[in-house]
Scaffold this active site. Structure first.
Site, PDB file in Angstrom:
ATOM      1  N   ASP A   1      50.963  40.811  38.633  1.00 16.09           N
ATOM      2  CA  ASP A   1      50.799  41.042  40.083  1.00 16.09           C
ATOM      3  C   ASP A   1      51.379  39.850  40.838  1.00 16.09           C
ATOM      4  O   ASP A   1      51.596  38.777  40.258  1.00 16.09           O
ATOM      5  CB  ASP A   1      49.325  41.254  40.451  1.00 16.09           C
TER       6      ASP A   1
ATOM      7  N   GLU B   1      45.526  38.497  39.006  1.00 16.35           N
ATOM      8  CA  GLU B   1      45.397  37.042  39.067  1.00 16.35           C
ATOM      9  C   GLU B   1      45.367  36.565  40.513  1.00 16.35           C
ATOM     10  O   GLU B   1      44.609  35.667  40.871  1.00 16.35           O
ATOM     11  CB  GLU B   1      46.551  36.359  38.321  1.00 16.35           C
TER      12      GLU B   1
END
Lengths: 463, 463
Positions: A88, A158
């Site tokens: 991400d 994250e």
């Protein structure tokens, strides 16, 4: 290991193009509008691990975005390296400041990157650095030089706190069993001065909301007679630092580890030019906690920054209004021994105590994580150091980073193994900023250096 | 005058429907996206003045939005009333807080308005109140009871500072020649307690911009080491008020007129319940300058309020960023004798002086205007007072408003005539807020009261 350089040289165009394809998918985990793209990215990562030679690859569903897991176990008696990374990326805004679209990667040559750098959101953080490990794996399997067992755990949350990864790790001790964890999600001092990150700061991220009157009011009829939530919020935020830029939250510094003069002297040896630093940011002076240098302020000292603030009329022109509500996103970077949940509570208590009569205050804890330090005498650190020596011709400098990878301390706690942070990014990569980029030189250097870590770690483990 | 009440009763449905049609056009002058709508509104106002019996109506172009001018001169020897109003409205946001769309007017019955109130942006400020004058004109002309000359000047830039109206007035002294100026753009104490506004506050509106690093930065790598423009902006804004909520700008209070204890005692007689005030706003306490009551704070004292603030990441989720820039819109309400341009300069100088090294500050003056006071012994005030007495059965209370109509002091300066502020709105009308509304009772009461002002003003002028 044999022919790393020639393999990289032969395949570099493909390595670059494959990364570019991955960067085209806007996997912004913070904004649900990109949900499909985040999921699509997970699928692409799965395919890339299969291509790289993992025997068993799966998409592990969570309550949030899935975790891509892959492994290749060649011999139960050999050590196992667990690679962690994330697919991400940060939101791209302010989009108008990008010189090229954040999800249409382009290669640009710069003074620092004569070989070119890939400009795109996630180029460095962390798609580019995560993908170095996939390509290193490909090299080792395709040339039959994989010296130990490997496990990959690539997550998609994250940038929003790794909440579900935490649960996944707690529930999969056996599956994730390893001898060392390897991560490339940090930077190094410069292309000439390699460094290994030995410390990370913890993080506490909160959102605050100040509510005054039950509706927006005319500033002429009510101005000066009721608490203006924006004025009040500015007073409350301003009160979080004193005149020396110390944070005023009671108890905030209680557990902060104070480094010895000798340790601070060691830190001061890292090459650093304050003039270049100011020039790069176009600022006439630095600013921060009294009594500490710039490199200390952003590594061994805890900090508090407003990451966003909004309230009232922010459109074109003028509106004479007193807003009903004002908001801010505030994050604190913590150092080892500061517990992020305790700090979050201390912040909440203190911030609420700053509210005058006439307003209501809401503090919403968002996410956080603990700081982390790794010793330089471990086998993992030594293996990484030898790897850099071979590819850079220099011993890397151990360095504390100001950034946070909240999950790292949880890895140690749950999996009982240390994490080695082999970062190949540079401060100038503008991660989390417009025009994020990753040098092609850095990308290929990472791919060439990582396999050497496996070799040295396996050899050192045998002793 | 004959049959006002019966005329209003007979035509009230049409009066309401015509206003509703006007309210459907989103004439937001602050946002260029609404340009067409603002211009369309000017055309509708022109038509309405023609229908109301004006002999000569024209659209006067300006560098901004046009001014609609109309007149009916019945006898050069009779006095002339100049009616001023505005057809532009405030922006509607925050749109999500409206219970019905701001430009789809609906009539709702409330406790305060059993006859119903029209909910729409501009219902009270100022389309509704401006339109009362158009309908009052219609009554007087259609029943041959117009006792004097009338001029209408309806502008489209009141909510953005009336800059072009100022020029228009300076260049058209002869055209605008009058004996008194009549405006309905203020409120009254309550439906039971009519009041006439005798004072307005001046205004200085500025936008400030604080710039730190030349790009957004990662708060982990740079947090605590460079000036965060948002943190700095909050400190600068917080420093604009001291612990007693006095404004700290040097020289700010120098020209503020201090009312005598007797005058303050007079003011204190106006009916006011602090409990009801707090209840209506759902606040546990009021807040403001030490040493003054709520009604003094929002009328005879100058104030400083942030009307909007923004910077950094304000989207969903979290972004650990240090913004390159932070912004705020700040307005100051001024009292008579404070010069808005001088105050703007004092603010600029002081605000810039608050900036620490490490940031650049830009203060952009937006617009402003002077305060105003009108004496209660003038013919105009007396005529208005008599008009209210006839329709409300009570002598209206003279009252200072906290609001600003910047152009009023310019009228006096350029046209040498006094302005009478006959406002029929209520504090609860939520002007400049979501769910702005105007009571049908107030609207019709205004239409019935205004003609009586013409009658009494003409009679008193003869004496």
């Amino acid at each position: 290991m044999q022919n790393i350089d020639s393999y990289v040289e032969k395949n570099k165009d493909r390595f670059i193009n494959e990364l570019i394809e991955l960067l085209k998918i806007p996997s912004v985990s913070a904004d649900s509008a990109f949900k499909k793209d985040v999921l699509k990215t997970a699928d692409e990562v799965k395919k890339s691990l299969e291509k790289a030679g993992c025997d068993h690859v799966e998409i592990c569903e969570t309550e949030g975005y899935p975790i891509v897991y892959g492994e290749k176990i060649i011999d139960k008696n050999l050590p196992t390296v667990l690679v962690y990374g994330h697919y991400d990326v940060q939101p791209a805004d302010p989009i108008e400041l990008w010189t090229s679209p954040p999800f249409e990667p382009v290669i640009k040559k710069t003074e620092l990157h004569p070989e070119g750098a890939i400009y795109a959101r996630g180029a460095c953080d962390d798609k580019g650095q995560m993908y170095m490990h996939v390509k290193a794996m490909e090299f080792m399997t395709s040339t039959n030089q994989l010296p130990c067992n490997v496990k990959f755990m690539i997550e998609g949350e994250e940038e929003v706190g790794s909440v579900n990864l935490g649960k996944f790790v707690k529930e999969n001790h056996e599956k994730l069993k390893n001898d060392v964890i390897l991560i490339s999600d940090t930077g190094m001092i410069s292309k000439e001065t390699p460094s290994i990150t030995t410390g990370l700061r913890g993080l506490s991220y909160v959102e605050v909301e100040v509510t005054g009157p039950n509706r927006d009011l005319h500033s002429g009829l009510y101005g000066g007679a009721v608490a203006n939530p924006i004025n009040v919020l500015t007073k409350m935020i301003a009160a979080l630092h004193d005149e020396n830029n110390h944070i005023t939250i009671p108890g905030f510094y209680d557990k902060v580890e104070n480094l010895s003069d000798e340790e601070r002297a060691q830190m001061a040896k890292a090459p650093f030019s304050l003039e270049d630093y100011k020039k790069a940011l176009d600022i006439d002076d630095v600013y921060g906690e009294k009594g500490y240098t710039t490199n200390e302020r952003n590594s061994i000292r805890p900090t508090l920054d407003v990451n966003g603030i909004w309230g009232g009329y922010i459109g074109e022109g003028a509106k004479t209004v007193i807003a009903s509500k004002a908001f801010a996103k505030i994050s604190m970077r913590l150092v080892p021994h500061q517990d992020w949940e305790e700090i979050t509570q201390l912040f909440k208590k203190h911030f609420e105590s700053l509210a005058p009569k006439g307003v209501k205050v809401l503090v919403k804890p968002h996410h956080g994580g603990q700081g982390y330090v790794t010793p330089i005498d471990s086998i993992g650190y030594q293996a990484a150091s030898k790897a850099y020596e071979e590819t850079f011709g220099k011993t890397p400098i151990p360095q504390r980073s100001g950034g946070s990878i909240p999950i790292v301390s949880l890895f140690e706690q749950e999996l009982k193994s240390k994490t080695i942070l082999m970062g190949f990014g540079l401060d100038s990569d503008a991660i989390h900023s417009p025009n994020e980029h990753f040098g092609i030189w850095n990308y290929l250097k990472g791919i060439a250096t990582i396999p050497l870590f496996y070799k040295h770690f396996t050899e050192l483990s045998k002793k």
